[in-house]
Design an enzyme around this catalytic site. Structure first.
Site, PDB file in Angstrom:
ATOM      1  N   HIS A 129      40.788  57.983  25.277  1.00  0.00           N
ATOM      2  CA  HIS A 129      39.527  57.591  24.651  1.00  0.00           C
ATOM      3  C   HIS A 129      38.456  57.241  25.694  1.00  0.00           C
ATOM      4  CE1 HIS A 129      41.255  57.725  20.680  1.00  0.00           C
ATOM      5  NE2 HIS A 129      42.248  56.943  21.063  1.00  0.00           N
TER       6      HIS A 129
ATOM      7  N   LYS B 255      40.315  29.620  44.948  1.00  0.00           N
ATOM      8  CA  LYS B 255      41.618  29.382  44.325  1.00  0.00           C
ATOM      9  C   LYS B 255      41.491  28.602  43.024  1.00  0.00           C
ATOM     10  CE  LYS B 255      46.075  29.457  44.009  1.00  0.00           C
ATOM     11  NZ  LYS B 255      46.702  30.743  43.639  1.00  0.00           N
TER      12      LYS B 255
ATOM     13  N   CYS C 291      35.519  25.302  47.004  1.00  0.00           N
ATOM     14  CA  CYS C 291      34.977  24.217  47.817  1.00  0.00           C
ATOM     15  C   CYS C 291      36.080  23.216  48.137  1.00  0.00           C
ATOM     16  CB  CYS C 291      33.813  23.506  47.139  1.00  0.00           C
ATOM     17  SG  CYS C 291      32.377  24.531  46.812  1.00  0.00           S
TER      18      CYS C 291
ATOM     19  N   LYS D 122      45.355  42.322  40.866  1.00  0.00           N
ATOM     20  CA  LYS D 122      45.865  42.001  42.192  1.00  0.00           C
ATOM     21  C   LYS D 122      45.291  42.953  43.232  1.00  0.00           C
ATOM     22  CE  LYS D 122      47.079  38.622  41.890  1.00  0.00           C
ATOM     23  NZ  LYS D 122      46.818  38.240  40.568  1.00  0.00           N
TER      24      LYS D 122
ATOM     25  N   ARG E 241      41.389  27.588  49.201  1.00  0.00           N
ATOM     26  CA  ARG E 241      40.602  27.440  47.972  1.00  0.00           C
ATOM     27  C   ARG E 241      39.429  28.408  47.923  1.00  0.00           C
ATOM     28  NH1 ARG E 241      41.518  22.424  45.358  1.00  0.00           N
ATOM     29  NH2 ARG E 241      39.405  22.370  44.547  1.00  0.00           N
TER      30      ARG E 241
ATOM     31  N   ASN F  63      31.294  19.033  45.644  1.00  0.00           N
ATOM     32  CA  ASN F  63      31.856  20.171  44.908  1.00  0.00           C
ATOM     33  C   ASN F  63      31.290  20.137  43.492  1.00  0.00           C
ATOM     34  OD1 ASN F  63      33.450  20.600  47.130  1.00  0.00           O
ATOM     35  ND2 ASN F  63      35.355  19.927  46.175  1.00  0.00           N
ATOM     36  N   GLY F  64      30.923  21.297  42.950  1.00  0.00           N
ATOM     37  CA  GLY F  64      30.425  21.351  41.581  1.00  0.00           C
ATOM     38  C   GLY F  64      29.025  21.933  41.520  1.00  0.00           C
TER      39      GLY F  64
ATOM     40  N   GLU G  23      41.492  42.288  43.772  1.00  0.00           N
ATOM     41  CA  GLU G  23      41.241  40.985  44.384  1.00  0.00           C
ATOM     42  C   GLU G  23      41.403  41.018  45.897  1.00  0.00           C
ATOM     43  OE1 GLU G  23      42.437  37.278  41.545  1.00  0.00           O
ATOM     44  OE2 GLU G  23      44.087  38.546  42.180  1.00  0.00           O
TER      45      GLU G  23
ATOM     46  N   GLU H 217      47.179  42.908  35.108  1.00  0.00           N
ATOM     47  CA  GLU H 217      47.444  42.021  36.240  1.00  0.00           C
ATOM     48  C   GLU H 217      47.660  42.809  37.523  1.00  0.00           C
ATOM     49  OE1 GLU H 217      48.189  38.589  38.561  1.00  0.00           O
ATOM     50  OE2 GLU H 217      47.009  39.023  36.762  1.00  0.00           O
TER      51      GLU H 217
END
Length: 608
Positions: free
Chosen positions: A504, A603, A2, A485, A27, A100-101, A488, A481
């Site tokens: 396994h 973000k 937001c 990436k 964001r 925001n929130g 995402e 990571e």
């Protein structure tokens, strides 16, 4: 997550709001809107989708309003559509709110307000605020906002305007970042300084529980209890050029290519060769305190959590201090044990991540010394921690973190050297590790030179729908990571695993259609990772290997090899992740994905 921008002054507000909202696109959001006080009317325009949808709908409009607020929304309550987009108004339409929130008690408040005859138009929790403020409004907007917020549980950063007071904006913060931007004959409100940096570099960060009344000529700050607060004015040191693409197609690619420089910034002034240690004055701990650390807990989310796992390997290997890594989102809900001698490290790029901030506050309540590792100067974690280290990566606009991740690893590497030299690490080994860090930017530049090769490799695999990433030891978090990436930004399902765990369970997935990325440098577990590659090959899996230059054995096992320079094991994670960042980027571009603003992601995650 937001974005809010507000303006009050002498200029036309609409173009300033739209420009500010565009600066906040990184964001993450799914709708946008503005509210303007125009010729005695509250004009509210909003649209689902990108800001471009909003500006197209308003094409040709020439608003003369000099006061307004704008918002980009990341949906929490109610689907992304025009009705649920912000700003929201009450029944009279006199008051507009951007928020925001999350309002946690919105259901109970909604029922109370409905019984009082209030009619709701949206599914959002935010509309509650508009009705509450309107309910308490008696001509004083600041006091109405103050009274409304005393009824609210949850997190908020809000901007409020009212028809009766066209030269006043009210802002308030609790758990969601908000700044007041200070101009000449005009002032601003924003959730991120990027939104107002074109107009001013002087800002005041609001603290939790503070409200600001902002006019063209000034502002005042008070608490929810109506106590006057003396503002602390800060000057932003970075420039607008730093948040432009600089000739790159995407912010993400620009930020990948900035890593040689950002790594230098993260270590600048911190390598102490005279004593073969690191210099980290920001930790705010005395030698005796550092020397007597018995246990470290590192808490973080997402990419920062992967950096924390690497920090665990480095600190335990070199400093011989027990380390636990916790998801910040789970940390405060499981009654963590904080013993004397325990230090908690919290890692957040923005310094505003809600889960990480809550974890830090919980640790402090239990008596822990809390140290922050973050990127944003003046952020909440930077202000509330007992000390810490800035990573100095500069503004990171791409939602998928790249340069912040490697800079976090750099800072964790420095911390591990500092702690190790206080214990059993020799001068010679400390010097060796410092030299490895010092040479790292040059190694990164060499890796970036094979960008075109990685792009061609991406052409072979961008149509697949599943990837597996494997690593051992300190390269296991690198595998996590790398997989993150890819998922995402390309929306390909990807999983990272410790290579030995493949047999396994995940080995059942491997066939000729499953690409497996194996991080296989010549390190202490090289022979083990080679055995895992043999197992993949036996099942006709396609192997993409990250290998050390000159390693001919890997080329006989892998279908594709990305070679990286031979380096000290200490810095392998940074050397290993950069080609994986590039691979994810090029695959996403080839799939036509929005690389800088992936769907559903934000973000700075400022809600739980």
């Amino acid at each position: 997550m937001c974005g809010i921008v507000g303006y009050v002054g002498q200029r036309k507000a609409y173009p300033i709001l739209i420009e500010g909202l565009k600066r906040l696109e990184y964001r993450g959001y799914d709708s946008a809107g503005v509210a303007l006080i125009e010729n005695g009317n509250m004009v509210v325009e909003k649209s689902a989708g990108k800001i471009s949808s909003l500006t197209t709908a308003l094409e040709g409009a020439d608003f003369g309003a000099t006061t307004g607020i704008g918002h980009t929304r990341w949906a929490t309550h109610g689907e992304p559509n025009n009705t649920n987009a912000h700003p929201h108004t009450g029944m009279t339409g006199k008051i507009a709110v951007a928020h925001n929130g999350i309002i946690e008690n919105y259901s109970a408040l909604r029922e109370v307000l409905k019984r009082q005859g209030r009619i709701f138009r949206s599914e959002t929790d935010t509309e509650i605020l508009a009705h509450l403020i309107e309910e308490y409004y008696d001509g004083n907007l600041l006091q109405a906002v103050r009274r409304a917020l005393t009824q609210v549980d949850g997190t908020y950063g809000i901007a409020v305007i009212c028809l009766d007071n066209p030269e006043i904006m009210v802002a308030a913060r609790s758990g969601s970042p908000l700044v007041v931007g200070c101009g000449e004959g005009e002032n601003f409100i924003a959730s991120d300084v990027a939104a107002v940096l074109r107009h001013t570099n002087r800002v005041v960060y609001l603290e939790d529980g503070e409200l600001a009344e902002v006019t063209p000529t000034g502002f005042s700050i008070t608490t929810l209890d109506d106590v006057v607060v003396t503002p602390h004015l800060e000057e932003i040191s970075w420039s607008l050029d730093m948040i432009e693409k600089g000739g790159f197609d995407h912010f993400m690619l620009k930020e990948i290519f900035e890593q040689a420089e950002t790594l230098k910034n993260a270590m600048r002034g911190r390598l102490n060769f005279d004593e073969a240690t690191a210099r980290l004055a920001g930790l705010n701990l005395q030698f005796d305190e550092l020397h007597h650390i018995q246990r470290i807990i590192i808490t973080a989310c997402g990419t920062s959590w992967h950096a924390a796992l690497i920090g665990e390997y480095l600190i335990e290997e070199y400093a011989r201090i027990p380390v636990e890594v916790e998801y910040a989102s789970e940390f405060r809900y499981r009654s963590p044990i904080i013993d004397p001698g325990t230090v908690v490290l919290v890692i957040s790029q923005s310094g505003e991540t809600a889960d990480t901030l809550a974890a830090m506050r919980e640790a402090k309540r239990k008596g822990a010394t809390c140290l922050g590792i973050c990127n944003v100067v003046g952020s909440t974690i930077a202000r509330e921690s007992d000390g810490g280290v800035y990573i100095h990566a500069g503004p990171e606009i791409g939602v998928a973190s790249t340069k912040a991740f490697t800079s976090q690893i750099m800072v964790l590497s420095l911390i591990s050297i500092l702690l190790a030299r206080m214990r059993s690490m020799s001068f010679e080994q400390g010097e060796e590790l410092l030299e490895a860090l010092q040479g790292l930017p040059g190694q990164v530049e060499r890796i970036l030179m094979i960008n075109d090769e990685i792009k061609e490799l991406a052409r072979k695999y961008y149509n697949v729908e599943n990837f597996l990433y494997l690593g051992r030891g300190v390269n296991f978090p690198v595998a996590l990571e790398g997989a993150l990436k890819l998922k995402e930004i390309s929306y390909i399902h990807a999983e990272g695993y410790p290579a030995a765990e493949m047999k396994h369970g995940p080995i059942a997935l491997i066939d000729e259609n499953m690409p497996v990325v194996v991080i296989a440098p010549r390190d202490s577990v090289y022979s083990k990772i080679v055995s895992n590659m043999e197992e993949i090959k036996a099942r006709k899996g396609k192997i993409i290997a990250i290998a050390t230059e000159g390693d001919g054995k890997i080329s006989s096992l892998a279908d594709e090899v990305i070679y990286v320079p031979k380096v000290n094991d200490f810095i392998l994670p940074i050397v290993g992740i950069i080609p994986l960042q590039l691979l994810a980027y090029h695959i996403a571009v080839l799939r036509g994905c929005d690389v800088d603003q992936p769907r559903n992601l934000a973000k700075s995650v400022t809600v739980e």
